[in-house]
Write a protein that holds these residues in place. Structure first.
Motif, PDB file in Angstrom:
ATOM      1  N   CYS A 105       0.836  -1.202   0.000  1.00  0.00           N
ATOM      2  CA  CYS A 105       0.000   0.000   0.000  1.00  0.00           C
ATOM      3  C   CYS A 105       0.875   1.258   0.000  1.00  0.00           C
ATOM      4  O   CYS A 105       1.717   1.429   0.879  1.00  0.00           O
ATOM      5  CB  CYS A 105      -0.909  -0.010   1.229  1.00  0.00           C
ATOM      6  SG  CYS A 105      -1.812   1.516   1.425  1.00  0.00           S
ATOM      7  N   CYS A 112      -5.593   0.053   5.709  1.00  0.00           N
ATOM      8  CA  CYS A 112      -6.223   1.388   5.689  1.00  0.00           C
ATOM      9  C   CYS A 112      -7.426   1.457   4.745  1.00  0.00           C
ATOM     10  O   CYS A 112      -8.100   2.482   4.700  1.00  0.00           O
ATOM     11  CB  CYS A 112      -5.198   2.470   5.348  1.00  0.00           C
ATOM     12  SG  CYS A 112      -4.685   2.518   3.626  1.00  0.00           S
ATOM     13  N   CYS A 151      -0.020   3.534   3.429  1.00  0.00           N
ATOM     14  CA  CYS A 151       0.431   3.200   4.785  1.00  0.00           C
ATOM     15  C   CYS A 151       1.567   2.182   4.805  1.00  0.00           C
ATOM     16  O   CYS A 151       2.100   1.879   5.870  1.00  0.00           O
ATOM     17  CB  CYS A 151      -0.745   2.708   5.626  1.00  0.00           C
ATOM     18  SG  CYS A 151      -1.325   1.064   5.168  1.00  0.00           S
ATOM     19  N   CYS A 175      -6.053  -1.727   0.043  1.00  0.00           N
ATOM     20  CA  CYS A 175      -5.239  -2.078   1.204  1.00  0.00           C
ATOM     21  C   CYS A 175      -6.105  -2.772   2.269  1.00  0.00           C
ATOM     22  O   CYS A 175      -7.201  -2.322   2.582  1.00  0.00           O
ATOM     23  CB  CYS A 175      -4.623  -0.814   1.778  1.00  0.00           C
ATOM     24  SG  CYS A 175      -3.707  -1.091   3.284  1.00  0.00           S
TER      25      CYS A 175
HETATM   26 ZN   LIG Z   1      -2.848   1.108   3.465  1.00  0.00          ZN
END
Ligand SMILES: [Zn+2]
Length: 174
Positions: A35, A57, A38, A54
Motif C-alpha cells: 500500500c 487502511c 500506509c 489495502c
Molecule cells: Zn494502506
C-alpha cells in the motif's frame, strides 16, 4: 528501466498499455504489491489487475500512486518513450520537440519533462527513502530590516511562512 538498443525495440516490447503497466509493477513492487498510503503489505487485487485495495487502511490505489506517473492520463508508453528520449539526448530535449515526438500538447510535454527532471534529480521515483533519512529545513526570503519601510511586516522574523518560502530537504544517508 531496462536497456534498449533503440526506440523501436522499446515500442515493440511495450506495444500495449498492459505490458507497460506490468513492467512498472515489476520494477516497483518486485512481485509484492504494498500500500502506497500506509506501507501495509496485505493488499487485494481487483479483477482488472489495475486497482488494488489495502487490507489495513482500506484505501484504493494503482501502481502509479506515489510515483511520478501519478495523476496523469498520459499512457505509460509515452512516459517510457520520454524517458528514453531524455536519456538519449545529452543536451536535453525541448517540450516542443517532445510534444511532436509523442503526440501530446506542449503543455503535457512540459509536465512530463518537469516530473522526469524531478525524478532524475532525486532518484527516488521508484521507492520511498529508507534506512537513515536526514531532513533539514530553511526559510528563504530577505530580512525585513533590509526591505523598504512600506514593504516591511511586523513579527515575521525567523520561521515565518507569511514572508518566506519554506524549503525542506530530505536525503537518504549514503
Ligand atoms: Zn494502506
Amino acid at each position: 528501466m531496462e536497456k534498449f538498443s533503440n526506440l523501436l525495440e522499446l515500442t515493440q516490447v511495450f506495444n500495449t498499455e498492459d505490458k507497460a503497466l506490468k513492467h512498472l509493477k515489476e520494477i516497483r513492487w518486485y512481485g509484492k504489491p504494498y500500500c502506497p498510503h500506509c506501507g501495509h503489505k496485505k493488499v487485494y487485487e481487483f479483477k482488472d489487475s489495475k486497482l488494488y485495495k489495502c487490507a489495513s487502511c482500506r484505501k484504493k490505489f494503482t501502481v502509479t500512486v506515489g510515483t511520478i506517473f501519478e495523476d496523469s492520463k498520459i499512457p505509460l508508453i509515452k512516459w517510457f518513450i520520454s524517458i528514453y528520449l531524455i536519456n538519449s539526448h545529452k543536451k536535453g530535449i525541448s517540450s516542443l520537440q517532445l510534444s511532436r515526438d509523442i503526440s501530446v500538447t506542449q503543455k503535457t510535454a512540459w509536465f512530463i519533462l518537469h516530473r522526469l527532471r524531478l525524478a532524475t534529480r532525486t532518484k527516488s521515483f521508484n521507492e520511498p527513502l529508507k534506512n537513515t533519512v536526514e531532513a533539514d529545513e530553511t526559510y528563504i526570503g530577505g530580512k525585513e530590516r533590509n526591505k523598504h519601510l512600506s514593504k516591511r511586516k511586523k513579527n515575521t522574523q525567523g520561521r515565518c511562512v507569511e514572508t518566506k518560502t519554506p524549503v525542506l530537504g530530505l536525503v537518504e544517508r549514503n
